[in-house]
Write a protein that holds these residues in place. Structure first.
Motif, PDB file in Angstrom:
ATOM      1  N   THR A   1      -8.890   1.491   8.296  1.00 29.05           N
ATOM      2  CA  THR A   1      -7.504   1.161   8.661  1.00 29.05           C
ATOM      3  C   THR A   1      -6.522   1.970   7.823  1.00 29.05           C
ATOM      4  OG1 THR A   1      -8.153  -1.090   9.274  1.00 29.05           O
ATOM      5  CG2 THR A   1      -5.808  -0.714   8.859  1.00 29.05           C
ATOM      6  N   ALA A   2      -6.815   2.076   6.518  1.00 29.95           N
ATOM      7  CA  ALA A   2      -5.953   2.843   5.615  1.00 29.95           C
ATOM      8  C   ALA A   2      -5.890   4.302   6.039  1.00 29.95           C
ATOM      9  CB  ALA A   2      -6.464   2.731   4.175  1.00 29.95           C
ATOM     10  N   TYR A   3      -7.030   4.858   6.427  1.00 24.80           N
ATOM     11  CA  TYR A   3      -7.054   6.267   6.850  1.00 24.80           C
ATOM     12  C   TYR A   3      -6.272   6.447   8.148  1.00 24.80           C
ATOM     13  CZ  TYR A   3      -8.791  11.027   6.960  1.00 24.80           C
ATOM     14  OH  TYR A   3      -8.876  12.398   6.937  1.00 24.80           O
ATOM     15  N   ASN A   4      -6.387   5.479   9.063  1.00 18.36           N
ATOM     16  CA  ASN A   4      -5.613   5.539  10.312  1.00 18.36           C
ATOM     17  C   ASN A   4      -4.115   5.466  10.038  1.00 18.36           C
ATOM     18  OD1 ASN A   4      -7.873   5.760  11.952  1.00 18.36           O
ATOM     19  ND2 ASN A   4      -8.051   3.551  12.261  1.00 18.36           N
TER      20      ASN A   4
ATOM     21  N   ILE B   1      -5.958  -3.944  -6.332  1.00 14.37           N
ATOM     22  CA  ILE B   1      -6.642  -3.193  -5.268  1.00 14.37           C
ATOM     23  C   ILE B   1      -6.317  -3.791  -3.897  1.00 14.37           C
ATOM     24  CG2 ILE B   1      -8.908  -2.685  -4.279  1.00 14.37           C
ATOM     25  CD1 ILE B   1      -9.916  -2.360  -7.148  1.00 14.37           C
ATOM     26  N   ILE B   2      -5.990  -2.913  -2.964  1.00 12.50           N
ATOM     27  CA  ILE B   2      -5.671  -3.333  -1.594  1.00 12.50           C
ATOM     28  C   ILE B   2      -6.765  -2.848  -0.634  1.00 12.50           C
ATOM     29  CG2 ILE B   2      -4.017  -3.095   0.317  1.00 12.50           C
ATOM     30  CD1 ILE B   2      -1.823  -2.737  -1.860  1.00 12.50           C
ATOM     31  N   ILE B   3      -7.088  -1.538  -0.725  1.00 11.45           N
ATOM     32  CA  ILE B   3      -8.097  -0.961   0.169  1.00 11.45           C
ATOM     33  C   ILE B   3      -9.482  -1.485  -0.215  1.00 11.45           C
ATOM     34  CG2 ILE B   3      -9.194   1.171   0.961  1.00 11.45           C
ATOM     35  CD1 ILE B   3      -6.509   2.588   0.394  1.00 11.45           C
ATOM     36  N   GLY B   4     -10.140  -2.073   0.772  1.00 10.35           N
ATOM     37  CA  GLY B   4     -11.457  -2.665   0.518  1.00 10.35           C
ATOM     38  C   GLY B   4     -11.373  -4.165   0.329  1.00 10.35           C
ATOM     39  N   LYS B   5     -10.159  -4.665   0.103  1.00  8.04           N
ATOM     40  CA  LYS B   5      -9.965  -6.118  -0.054  1.00  8.04           C
ATOM     41  C   LYS B   5      -9.191  -6.697   1.126  1.00  8.04           C
ATOM     42  CE  LYS B   5     -10.391  -7.045  -5.004  1.00  8.04           C
ATOM     43  NZ  LYS B   5      -9.721  -7.618  -6.201  1.00  8.04           N
ATOM     44  N   THR B   6      -7.922  -6.298   1.258  1.00  5.63           N
ATOM     45  CA  THR B   6      -7.099  -6.829   2.360  1.00  5.63           C
ATOM     46  C   THR B   6      -6.938  -5.827   3.504  1.00  5.63           C
ATOM     47  OG1 THR B   6      -5.121  -6.126   1.153  1.00  5.63           O
ATOM     48  CG2 THR B   6      -5.787  -8.409   0.900  1.00  5.63           C
TER      49      THR B   6
ATOM     50  N   LEU C   1       0.824  -1.212   0.000  1.00  9.81           N
ATOM     51  CA  LEU C   1       0.000   0.000   0.000  1.00  9.81           C
ATOM     52  C   LEU C   1       0.859   1.264   0.000  1.00  9.81           C
ATOM     53  CD1 LEU C   1      -2.882   1.262   0.258  1.00  9.81           C
ATOM     54  CD2 LEU C   1      -2.587   1.141   2.738  1.00  9.81           C
ATOM     55  N   ILE C   2       1.950   1.246   0.760  1.00 10.01           N
ATOM     56  CA  ILE C   2       2.803   2.449   0.836  1.00 10.01           C
ATOM     57  C   ILE C   2       3.777   2.541  -0.345  1.00 10.01           C
ATOM     58  CG2 ILE C   2       2.613   2.601   3.358  1.00 10.01           C
ATOM     59  CD1 ILE C   2       5.436   1.368   3.540  1.00 10.01           C
ATOM     60  N   ARG C   3       3.724   1.544  -1.245  1.00 12.63           N
ATOM     61  CA  ARG C   3       4.581   1.486  -2.440  1.00 12.63           C
ATOM     62  C   ARG C   3       6.065   1.539  -2.050  1.00 12.63           C
ATOM     63  NH1 ARG C   3       0.412   5.003  -4.066  1.00 12.63           N
ATOM     64  NH2 ARG C   3      -0.988   4.118  -5.617  1.00 12.63           N
ATOM     65  N   TRP C   4       6.492   0.462  -1.413  1.00 13.48           N
ATOM     66  CA  TRP C   4       7.833   0.411  -0.810  1.00 13.48           C
ATOM     67  C   TRP C   4       8.953   0.636  -1.830  1.00 13.48           C
ATOM     68  CZ3 TRP C   4      11.439  -3.306  -2.211  1.00 13.48           C
ATOM     69  CH2 TRP C   4      10.950  -4.387  -2.962  1.00 13.48           C
ATOM     70  N   LYS C   5       8.747   0.207  -3.074  1.00 11.06           N
ATOM     71  CA  LYS C   5       9.807   0.389  -4.081  1.00 11.06           C
ATOM     72  C   LYS C   5      10.051   1.868  -4.367  1.00 11.06           C
ATOM     73  CE  LYS C   5       8.939  -4.003  -6.423  1.00 11.06           C
ATOM     74  NZ  LYS C   5       8.404  -4.640  -7.658  1.00 11.06           N
ATOM     75  N   ASN C   6       8.957   2.645  -4.448  1.00  9.07           N
ATOM     76  CA  ASN C   6       9.087   4.090  -4.672  1.00  9.07           C
ATOM     77  C   ASN C   6       9.760   4.776  -3.490  1.00  9.07           C
ATOM     78  OD1 ASN C   6       7.713   3.547  -6.997  1.00  9.07           O
ATOM     79  ND2 ASN C   6       5.858   4.652  -6.481  1.00  9.07           N
ATOM     80  N   LEU C   7       9.405   4.327  -2.283  1.00  6.37           N
ATOM     81  CA  LEU C   7      10.003   4.909  -1.069  1.00  6.37           C
ATOM     82  C   LEU C   7      11.489   4.587  -0.992  1.00  6.37           C
ATOM     83  CD1 LEU C   7       7.252   4.122   1.617  1.00  6.37           C
ATOM     84  CD2 LEU C   7       7.476   6.137   0.162  1.00  6.37           C
ATOM     85  N   LEU C   8      11.842   3.372  -1.387  1.00 11.58           N
ATOM     86  CA  LEU C   8      13.239   2.960  -1.404  1.00 11.58           C
ATOM     87  C   LEU C   8      14.050   3.822  -2.368  1.00 11.58           C
ATOM     88  CD1 LEU C   8      14.893   0.697  -0.001  1.00 11.58           C
ATOM     89  CD2 LEU C   8      14.583  -0.664  -2.079  1.00 11.58           C
ATOM     90  N   MET C   9      13.422   4.177  -3.493  1.00 12.65           N
ATOM     91  CA  MET C   9      14.100   5.000  -4.486  1.00 12.65           C
ATOM     92  C   MET C   9      14.336   6.419  -3.957  1.00 12.65           C
ATOM     93  SD  MET C   9      13.331   4.634  -8.433  1.00 12.65           S
ATOM     94  CE  MET C   9      13.471   5.975  -9.566  1.00 12.65           C
ATOM     95  N   ILE C  10      13.376   6.955  -3.214  1.00 17.72           N
ATOM     96  CA  ILE C  10      13.539   8.277  -2.602  1.00 17.72           C
ATOM     97  C   ILE C  10      14.708   8.260  -1.620  1.00 17.72           C
ATOM     98  CG2 ILE C  10      12.485   9.948  -1.001  1.00 17.72           C
ATOM     99  CD1 ILE C  10       9.760   9.219  -2.271  1.00 17.72           C
ATOM    100  N   ALA C  11      14.720   7.234  -0.751  1.00 17.80           N
ATOM    101  CA  ALA C  11      15.792   7.116   0.249  1.00 17.80           C
ATOM    102  C   ALA C  11      17.144   6.935  -0.426  1.00 17.80           C
ATOM    103  CB  ALA C  11      15.503   5.941   1.187  1.00 17.80           C
TER     104      ALA C  11
END
Length: 304
Positions: A86-89, A76-81, A7-17
Motif C-alpha cells: 500500500t505504501a509503495y502504491n 513505525i507505520i509501514i508493516g503495522k498500520t 506517513l507523509i509527515r504532514w507537518k513538514n509538508l505544511l512547512m514547505i507550503a
C-alpha cells in the motif's frame, strides 16, 4: 487515514507550503513584483511540490523499515498500520500527481522545459532513499539541497518567466532574497540531518550505513555539529549588523527568534550525549527554520 497523514509527515509538508506562500504573498506581492503565476497556478505549484515531497517521505520510510525497528519502534507505520505494498502504491500515486501537476503548471506559463525539474526531484528523492542516504554526507547534502530548492522553485516559476530587460534588476534582487532564505534552509536542514544521524546511530550502524557519526564516531560528530552550528549563527549576526541595524523591529525579531535559539542549540550541542538530547536539538532546529521563514512577514513592515 490518520496513518497516511503521519506517513507523509504532514507537518513538514505544511512547512514547505507555508514557506512558498510567504515568499509569494509576504515578499513578492506587497512590492508589486512582476510574477508569472495566477493564484490558482501558484496553488498548483505548491500542491505539486507537496505531493512529490510526500512521495519522497513514503519511499524513505519503505527503505528505512529495518533501521526504524531499532531507532524508533513505536513510530513505525509501514508493516503495522499500512502494508508495504500500500505504501509503495501511495508513493507512485503521489509522484504521478505531483509530476502531472508540475507538467500542467509548466505548460500554463509557456515554459514546458521547467517540467523536467519535477521529474529530476522525484528521481533524486528515490535515489536518496534507496542508497544515497547510506553514503557519507552525500545523502545529507542532497536532502538539504532539495529542501532549499522547494523555496528556490518559487523564484524560478514566478520571477524568471516574467523577467524583461526593463525589470531585470528588480527581479534579480528579489530572486537573491529567495536564494538567501534557501541557503538558510539548507544550512539548518543540514544540521538537522546530522543531528538525526547521531540520534539514530545504533540502527544505522546495524544496517550498514556510512553516516558521519558511524564514520568518525558519535562524539567527534557531535563536536563537528557544534562547530557547524556556529556558521548560520555568525551569518545571521553579520546580516543583522550590515542590513537590519536601522530596523529595530527586525533586529528584535532576529535576536529573539533566531539568534537566541541558535545560541541555545550550540550550547546544548556542546554537552549533548543522549539520543533524547539530539532529538530535542533536531526539533529546535526545525523551529528556528520556521521562525526564519516567518521573518518574511517583516519585509512589508520594515521597508515602508
Amino acid at each position: 487515514m490518520q496513518s497516511i497523514i503521519n506517513l507523509i509527515r504532514w507537518k513538514n509538508l505544511l512547512m514547505i507550503a507555508l514557506a512558498q506562500y510567504l515568499i509569494k504573498y509576504a515578499l513578492l506581492q506587497p512590492f508589486a513584483v512582476n510574477m508569472s503565476l495566477s493564484h490558482f497556478e501558484f496553488s498548483l505549484l505548491a500542491l505539486a511540490t507537496i505531493c512529490i515531497a510526500a512521495a519522497g517521505n513514503i519511499i524513505n520510510d519503505i527503505y528505512d523499515i529495518e533501521t526504524d525497528f531499532i531507532n524508533k519502534p513505536k513510530q513505525i507505520i509501514i508493516g503495522k498500520t499500512i502494508t508495504e505494498k500500500t505504501a509503495y502504491n501511495l508513493f507512485i500515486v503521489f509522484n504521478v500527481i505531483g509530476v502531472g501537476i508540475g507538467f500542467f503548471v509548466s505548460n500554463s506559463i509557456g515554459k514546458s522545459e521547467l517540467f523536467s525539474i519535477f521529474v529530476i526531484i522525484s528521481i533524486l528523492l528515490y535515489l536518496y532513499a534507496s542508497f544515497l542516504k547510506q553514503t557519507f554526507l552525500i545523502g545529507n547534502i542532497i536532502v538539504s539541497a532539495l529542501v532549499a530548492f522547494s523555496i528556490i522553485i518559487v523564484g524560478i516559476f514566478e520571477l524568471i518567466p516574467a523577467m524583461t530587460s526593463q525589470n531585470q534588476a528588480i527581479q534579480l534582487t528579489f530572486f537573491k532574497i529567495i536564494l538567501d532564505y534557501a541557503l538558510f534552509a539548507f544550512m539548518l536542514n543540514f544540521l538537522r540531518e546530522i543531528a538525526k544521524d547521531i540520534e539514530d546511530v545504533d540502527g544505522d550502524f546495524k544496517t550498514g550505513m556510512h553516516t558521519l557519526p558511524i564514520v568518525i564516531g558519535r562524539e567527534r560528530a557531535s563536536k563537528v555539529l557544534f562547530w557547524l552550528s556556529l556558521i548560520p549563527l555568525l551569518i545571521i549576526i553579520y546580516y543583522i549588523n550590515t542590513s537590519l541595524y536601522k530596523q529595530p523591529i527586525a533586529v528584535g525579531y532576529f535576536l529573539i527568534f533566531l539568534v537566541g535559539p541558535l545560541i541555545y542549540t550550540s550550547i546544548k550541542l556542546f554537552s549533548a550525549k543522549t539520543k533524547k538530547a539530539f532529538h530535542s536539538i533536531s526539533n529546535l532546529l526545525k523551529l528556528v527554520m520556521l521562525f526564519g521563514m516567518l521573518s518574511l512577514l517583516l519585509y512589508p513592515i520594515i521597508t515602508h
